[in-house]
Write an enzyme that holds these catalytic residues in place. Structure first.
Site, short mmCIF file in Angstrom:
data_model
loop_
_atom_site.label_atom_id
_atom_site.label_comp_id
_atom_site.label_asym_id
_atom_site.label_seq_id
_atom_site.Cartn_x
_atom_site.Cartn_y
_atom_site.Cartn_z
N LYS A 1 -8.40 -5.46 77.54
CA LYS A 1 -8.75 -4.13 78.06
C LYS A 1 -9.63 -3.48 77.01
CE LYS A 1 -8.02 -0.11 78.38
NZ LYS A 1 -9.10 0.84 78.03
N CYS B 1 -12.23 2.50 60.92
CA CYS B 1 -10.84 2.77 60.54
C CYS B 1 -10.67 2.70 59.03
CB CYS B 1 -9.92 1.77 61.22
SG CYS B 1 -10.40 0.08 60.88
P1 NAD Z 1 -7.49 4.89 71.21
O1 NAD Z 1 -6.12 4.66 70.70
O2 NAD Z 1 -7.80 6.19 71.82
O3 NAD Z 1 -7.86 3.81 72.31
C1 NAD Z 1 -7.82 2.42 72.03
C2 NAD Z 1 -7.58 1.67 73.32
O4 NAD Z 1 -6.28 1.95 73.81
C3 NAD Z 1 -8.56 2.00 74.44
O5 NAD Z 1 -8.90 0.80 75.08
C4 NAD Z 1 -7.73 2.91 75.33
O6 NAD Z 1 -8.14 2.90 76.67
C5 NAD Z 1 -6.36 2.28 75.18
N1 NAD Z 1 -5.23 3.16 75.48
C6 NAD Z 1 -5.13 4.49 75.27
N2 NAD Z 1 -3.90 4.93 75.63
C7 NAD Z 1 -3.21 3.86 76.08
C8 NAD Z 1 -1.90 3.66 76.59
N3 NAD Z 1 -1.03 4.67 76.70
N4 NAD Z 1 -1.53 2.41 76.95
C9 NAD Z 1 -2.38 1.38 76.82
N5 NAD Z 1 -3.63 1.49 76.35
C10 NAD Z 1 -4.05 2.72 75.98
O7 NAD Z 1 -8.45 4.57 69.99
P2 NAD Z 1 -10.04 4.73 69.95
O8 NAD Z 1 -10.35 6.19 69.99
O9 NAD Z 1 -10.65 3.83 70.96
O10 NAD Z 1 -10.39 4.13 68.51
C11 NAD Z 1 -10.35 4.89 67.35
C12 NAD Z 1 -9.04 4.68 66.61
O11 NAD Z 1 -8.85 3.31 66.35
C13 NAD Z 1 -8.99 5.36 65.27
O12 NAD Z 1 -7.71 5.93 65.08
C14 NAD Z 1 -9.17 4.22 64.29
O13 NAD Z 1 -8.65 4.43 63.00
C15 NAD Z 1 -8.48 3.12 64.99
N6 NAD Z 1 -8.94 1.82 64.52
C16 NAD Z 1 -8.13 1.08 63.71
C17 NAD Z 1 -8.57 -0.15 63.21
C18 NAD Z 1 -7.72 -0.97 62.29
O14 NAD Z 1 -8.05 -2.12 62.08
N7 NAD Z 1 -6.65 -0.45 61.73
C19 NAD Z 1 -9.83 -0.61 63.56
C20 NAD Z 1 -10.63 0.17 64.39
C21 NAD Z 1 -10.17 1.38 64.87
#
Ligand code: NAD
Length: 484
Positions: A176, A286
């Site tokens: 997804k 991140c």
């Molecule tokens: P997000 O959590 O908003 O969304 C990530 C994914 O989760 C999307 O595909 C979204 O549709 C899905 N999603 C959202 N709610 C959900 C639910 N309840 N159930 C299932 N899926 C759901 O994150 P984002 O805004 O896309 O990305 C930015 C965030 O990601 C930042 O916090 C960043 O630090 C983090 N990040 C972490 C790493 C790491 O390796 N630690 C790497 C990249 C990004």
């Protein structure tokens, strides 16, 4: 108008419900994304389950490895298609997408193909009470159908970072991608088909989180494990969903990473390193540095040098030469980042650079642009210093001693990464030992050997992926005990 379809059981599948995909550089609609409902998610999971029982499940490891190599080669052959798709979706500069996102997207398949081919398992000979012997050895099996939920900041790179090891270990996946960046995951379906990955091994469903494809996938009882990269809050929701059926999770979550610059550091390299770690990908990394601590004797000089570099940053669309900073991903994210810009002012920050919205040429005026921003003078209690902003900004504060630097770095609920700049080996090692993070860079940032462990501690994640560590999540170890 481009249509981003779901990819289920080797076929592209349209649905009756679409949402717009917009270009961050100018907010133009560039495509329609077909949102998966429960029927499509069910079909994708069923296809992934069936593929485990078919040709893929029976395939020997040599053939699997060959196919993963072929996936990497095909991504590289279609490099420009992936590059264009990623740049359109994210607005990131050409130099970044072409040097990081797409090459790493391909490399992730090769690295894990090599690892799975060469990884040993343990075996023990054991004396038995009857004077005989027993032989105990481990067998690795795939966990089954893996749900892969991805963010938008490095779409292909972070998705393949999960899909590569999942497939190398013999699993099947339902991916997804973020609703903001559907393009490269969709395109990867064509690659899978071209090289002969059996139908149902790689599936893509589009949509949002709650009440949409993300939630349907994580709640699906036939998904055996969930690997997720995204916000910590989303991780909490996914973990609750995975609790039903006690399914394993692997989480790479948010961060509020510190950069620590000691007075003995190579000054120019430290400035360049912090510049990258705070502003690359418009701060949407991140691992990025939003809290910078500089030892007092060089504090003023450091702030002035970083300010100069920020002023020299060129904002613009992906293909414009010399561009170092693109837009934020969406209008919603822009208002979130700008709310922290406001908050910084309200909390009494000195705005060293930026702090608002840049004036862009008319054609780009509707894009999600914000100025790269530096603050000083905020208390450590400010939300700007405590919460992940995920924008092109950092706060710089002075420190005096190494004890203070360690305490400041660790004073956060997150624990993803730290970058430390010093020429003193003992200081470097002490920082490496004492900062509570998954990744500690010394005199560098974002250097990655894909064989090493990657992940966060505290609220920044659960588990480690990378190299053999990925096998901990993507395989199940069975112990076989033979009485000889
Ligand atoms: P997000 O959590 O908003 O969304 C990530 C994914 O989760 C999307 O595909 C979204 O549709 C899905 N999603 C959202 N709610 C959900 C639910 N309840 N159930 C299932 N899926 C759901 O994150 P984002 O805004 O896309 O990305 C930015 C965030 O990601 C930042 O916090 C960043 O630090 C983090 N990040 C972490 C790493 C790491 O390796 N630690 C790497 C990249 C990004």
């Amino acid at each position: 108008m481009k249509q981003f379809l779901n990819f289920i059981n080797g076929q592209y599948v349209a649905t009756g419900k679409t949402f717009e995909n917009r270009a961050p550089v100018d907010n133009r609609v560039i495509g329609l994304v077909h949102e998966a409902g429960t029927a499509e998610v069910d079909a994708a999971v069923a296809a992934a389950r069936a593929a485990l029982k078919g040709e893929w499940g029976r395939m020997n490891i040599n053939r699997r490895v060959e196919l993963l190599y072929a996936v990497a080669d095909e991504i590289n052959r279609r490099f420009d298609d992936f590059l264009e798709a990623e740049m359109a979706d994210t607005g990131k500069p050409h130099a970044l997408a072409s040097h990081v996102d797409i090459p790493r997207g391909a490399a992730n398949f090769k690295v894990f193909a090599d690892i799975i081919k060469n990884v040993p398992t343990e075996s023990f000979e054991m004396p038995t009470p009857d004077g005989g012997m027993a032989l105990s050895y481990a067998v690795r099996s795939p966990i089954g159908v893996v749900g892969v939920i991805c963010p938008w900041n490095l779409p292909l790179l972070l998705m393949t970072w999960k899909v590569g090891p999942a497939l190398a270990c013999g699993n099947t996946v339902v991916v997804k991608p973020s609703e903001e960046t559907p393009a490269t995951a969709t395109l990867l379906g064509e690659v899978m088909k071209t090289v002969g990955i059996p139908d149902g091994v790689y599936n893509v469903i589009h949509g949002f989180g709650p009440g949409s494809a993300g939630e349907f996938l994580t709640r699906h009882p036939d998904v055996d494990g969930i690997t997720f990269t995204g916000e910590t809050r989303t991780g909490e929701a996914i973990m609750a969903a995975a609790a039903k059926g006690v399914r394993p999770v692997s989480f790479e979550l948010g961060g509020k990473n510190a950069g620590i610059v000691f007075a003995d550091a190579d000054f120019d390299k430290a400035v360049a390193g912090i510049m990258r770690s705070a502003f690359e990908n418009c701060g949407q990394v991140c691992l990025g540095t939003e809290r910078v601590y500089v030892q007092r004797p060089i504090f003023e000089k450091f702030v002035a040098a970083l300010k100069e570099k920020v002023h020299a940053l060129k904002l613009g669309p992906s293909n414009e030469p010399g561009v170092g900073l693109g837009p934020l991903i969406s209008a919603e994210h822009k208002s979130k980042v700008l709310s922290y810009y406001e908050r910084a002012r309200a909390d009494g920050a000195t705005v060293v650079a930026g702090g608002g919205v840049p004036k862009m040429p008319e054609a780009l005026a509707d894009g999600h642009w914000v100025q790269p921003t530096i603050w000083t003078g905020l208390p450590e209690s400010s939300a700007v210093v405590r919460e992940e902003i995920f924008g092109p900004c950092c706060h710089i504060a002075p420190f005096d001693t190494i004890d203070e630097a360690i305490a400041l770095a660790n004073d956060t609920r997150y624990g993803l990464a730290t970058t430390v700049w010093t020429r003193d080996l003992a200081t470097a090692h002490r920082m490496g030992r004492e900062v509570q993070v998954g990744l500690c860079w010394i005199n560098s940032w974002f250097l990655r050997d894909l064989r090493t462990a990657f992940g966060g501690s505290k609220a920044s994640g659960i588990g480690r992926e990378g190299g053999v560590h990925s096998l901990e999540f993507y395989t199940e170890l069975r112990n076989v005990m033979i009485k000889l």
